[in-house]
Design a protein around this motif. Structure first.
Motif, PDB file in Angstrom:
ATOM      1  N   LYS A  51       0.861  -1.205   0.000  1.00 14.98           N
ATOM      2  CA  LYS A  51       0.000   0.000   0.000  1.00 14.98           C
ATOM      3  C   LYS A  51       0.888   1.243   0.000  1.00 14.98           C
ATOM      4  N   GLU A 173      -2.419   2.926 -10.108  1.00 12.02           N
ATOM      5  CA  GLU A 173      -2.076   4.304  -9.726  1.00 12.02           C
ATOM      6  C   GLU A 173      -0.764   4.743 -10.375  1.00 12.02           C
ATOM      7  N   HIS A 207     -11.478   0.873 -12.360  1.00 11.12           N
ATOM      8  CA  HIS A 207     -10.145   1.484 -12.428  1.00 11.12           C
ATOM      9  C   HIS A 207      -9.294   0.859 -13.533  1.00 11.12           C
ATOM     10  N   ASP A 338      -6.822  -1.285   2.047  1.00 11.62           N
ATOM     11  CA  ASP A 338      -7.080  -0.010   1.359  1.00 11.62           C
ATOM     12  C   ASP A 338      -6.796  -0.238  -0.107  1.00 11.62           C
ATOM     13  N   TYR A 340      -7.488   1.937  -3.810  1.00 14.80           N
ATOM     14  CA  TYR A 340      -7.988   3.202  -4.381  1.00 14.80           C
ATOM     15  C   TYR A 340      -8.584   4.024  -3.235  1.00 14.80           C
ATOM     16  N   ASP A 341      -9.883   4.404  -3.376  1.00 17.32           N
ATOM     17  CA  ASP A 341     -10.490   5.189  -2.297  1.00 17.32           C
ATOM     18  C   ASP A 341     -11.383   4.308  -1.409  1.00 17.32           C
ATOM     19  N   LEU A 342     -11.198   2.998  -1.516  1.00 15.85           N
ATOM     20  CA  LEU A 342     -11.988   2.104  -0.663  1.00 15.85           C
ATOM     21  C   LEU A 342     -11.131   1.648   0.528  1.00 15.85           C
ATOM     22  N   GLY A 343     -11.685   1.876   1.716  1.00 14.37           N
ATOM     23  CA  GLY A 343     -11.036   1.361   2.917  1.00 14.37           C
ATOM     24  C   GLY A 343     -12.022   0.423   3.587  1.00 14.37           C
ATOM     25  N   GLU A 368     -20.519   2.268   0.531  1.00 16.51           N
ATOM     26  CA  GLU A 368     -20.546   2.772   1.905  1.00 16.51           C
ATOM     27  C   GLU A 368     -21.544   1.916   2.653  1.00 16.51           C
ATOM     28  N   ASN A 386     -15.822   1.744   3.905  1.00 17.05           N
ATOM     29  CA  ASN A 386     -15.930   3.215   3.978  1.00 17.05           C
ATOM     30  C   ASN A 386     -16.931   3.669   5.042  1.00 17.05           C
TER      31      ASN A 386
END
Ligand SMILES: Cc1cc2nc3c(=O)[nH]c(=O)nc-3n(C[C@H](O)[C@H](O)[C@H](O)COP(=O)(O)OP(=O)(O)OC[C@H]3O[C@@H](n4cnc5c(N)ncnc54)[C@H](O)[C@@H]3O)c2cc1C
Length: 421
Positions: A51, A173, A207, A338, A340-343, A368, A386
């Motif tokens: 990560k 990324e 992605h 984690d 991308y923007d997903l946790g 979410e 999230n």
């Protein structure tokens, strides 16, 4: 009673080993503490390797469990770059290093972790075939991803498990082309089942990751030592400049096995058999972290858990048990990722076949939500995506074994605490 003349040896300098050493001193143990590890780096945490560190967002220095000076300050005798190759349980010695140094122990802790499984196909010796377990692997892979991103190069990843997916996210990324090959019909199939695996498939599709499900790699094709393509058992060839084998890890239990300690069968994930005090079949030898197979009464099964929290908590629990304290290691398994923007955080244990249904609370489309794996009205596992600060409530719900109302479970307006009667 433990006294200053005693010697406790820890074999393995991962998170479990470093935390066990810390706990021995924190609990006032004044004898010798010897920590032996075959890696040259001081004990470090592995999650950043796929990560933040891989992405260049976290510094190398940030991954270490303690400052290098901490070991001497706490009188921990550290032997790095040294392999323990024999335990003599009668003489109570371990042998390590090139010169076969022998040291006697009063208590021994085995925290030897796990190692990546290898692909058993032609082409795995090519320079562009990688694994990810160690800091040195991550350093190398970071350079590879950077280069692939610059050159619009292709990375083929074998395995859509946690590490495969995290590296896929990092590679995207960097701008690399990514193809993931997975024999199961969805990512993370053995952990999450098909329902929630699809959430991750969708996330990665969005992605730009290409998935090939239901197929296996059969060959890595190369020329002059370089990777050119990867072939799957449906006959397809996938362009590749580099390949990551992310097909799981195997417990490093050979040392324990050679010493005659009880080893769990493969159906239970293998590993060194310990009781609820983390004690092996030899009362002076303990095991914890990725390599230990411990009984978890809550799920009525024996488990080997390859997650950070199990090393973080298991190492200290074993240290306390070695000191003669009353220990019952019964943590609810916990994992985080984690991408991308997903946790997300996952608590519990609910592989396919163990649950009847998956209940969603929140908006799965917006990513979410909390997913609950339920069997006969009881929550076995929960995954918050999230959504934060709910782990304790989810774990309480699992521990309570309460019979829950499914409608209330799926309703975000009903506090989770209210479901535990
Ligand atoms: C890339 C990566 C990302 C991860 N991300 C996450 C995450 O996001 N969330 C999560 O919950 N978990 C994650 N994990 C899992 C987590 O890091 C492991 O569960 C944890 O490292 C286990 O710690 P351990 O101390 O039991 O074993 P290890 O960290 O494997 O340490 C064992 C050490 O013992 C050494 N050793 C073995 N045999 C011998 C011997 N005979 N003599 C001397 N030394 C020996 C090994 O070389 C190693 O240094 C990740 C793992 C990896 C590899």
């Amino acid at each position: 009673m433990v006294d200053a003349d005693q010697t406790f040896i820890i074999v393995g300098g991962g998170l479990a080993g470093a935390k066990a050493a810390e706990t021995l001193r924190a609990e006032g143990f004044s004898g010798r503490v010897i920590l032996i590890c075959d890696e040259r780096d001081h004990p470090y945490e592995r999650p950043p390797l796929s990560k933040g560190y891989l992405l260049g967002k976290e510094e190398r220095d940030s991954v270490f469990v303690h400052e290098p000076a901490w070991y001497a300050q706490n009188d921990i005798e550290l032997h790095l770059g040294q392999t323990v190759d024999r335990i003599d349980r009668t003489a109570k010695t371990v042998r390590f290093g090139d010169d076969g140094t022998l040291v006697r122990y009063d208590k021994l802790l085995l925290v030897t972790g796990a190692e990546p499984r290898r692909l058993d196909i032609p082409g795995t010796d090519l320079a562009g075939v990688h694994h990810l377990r160690r800091l040195a692997h991550a350093e190398r892979l970071k350079g590879v991803l950077h280069h692939l991103g610059q050159e619009n190069g292709h990375l083929v990843i074998a395995g859509a498990g946690w590490i495969g997916l995290e590296v896929a996210a990092a590679a995207r990324e960097y701008g690399a082309e990514v193809t993931v090959i997975e024999p199961h019909p969805t990512p993370l199939h053995g952990v999450l089942g098909p329902e929630l695996g699809n959430v991750f498939a969708q996330l990665h599709h969005e992605h730009g990751v290409r998935f090939h499900f239901g197929v296996r790699l059969t060959e890595i094709i190369g020329q002059d030592g370089m990777v050119l393509a990867a072939r799957t058992d449906d006959g397809e060839e996938h362009p590749a400049h580099d390949v990551l084998a992310a097909i799981g890890a195997a417990p490093r239990a050979a040392l324990a096995e050679a010493a005659g300690l009880e080893i769990a069968d493969r159906a239970h994930g293998g590993g060194i058999v310990v009781d609820e005090r983390l004690r092996t079949s030899d009362p002076d030898i303990y095991a914890a972290g990725d390599v230990a197979s411990f009984p978890l009464a809550l799920f009525g099964t024996r488990l080997r858990v390859e997650h950070w929290a199990n090393a973080l908590n298991g190492g200290p629990a074993a240290a306390r048990a070695m000191l003669g304290q009353d220990v019952t290691y019964d943590r609810v398994p916990y994992f985080f990722t984690d991408q991308y923007d997903l946790g997300m955080e996952y608590s519990g244990w609910a592989p396919p076949g163990a649950y009847d249904e998956v209940v969603i609370r929140g908006d799965a489309g917006k990513r979410e939500f909390i997913a609950f794996w339920v069997k006969e009205g009881r929550v076995l596992a929960g995954m918050n995506v999230n959504v934060w600060d709910v782990t304790e409530q989810i774990q309480n719900l699992i521990r309570s074994r309460a019979q829950v109302n499914i409608e209330a479970l799926s309703d975000p307006h009903v506090p989770l605490d209210d479901l535990v009667s």
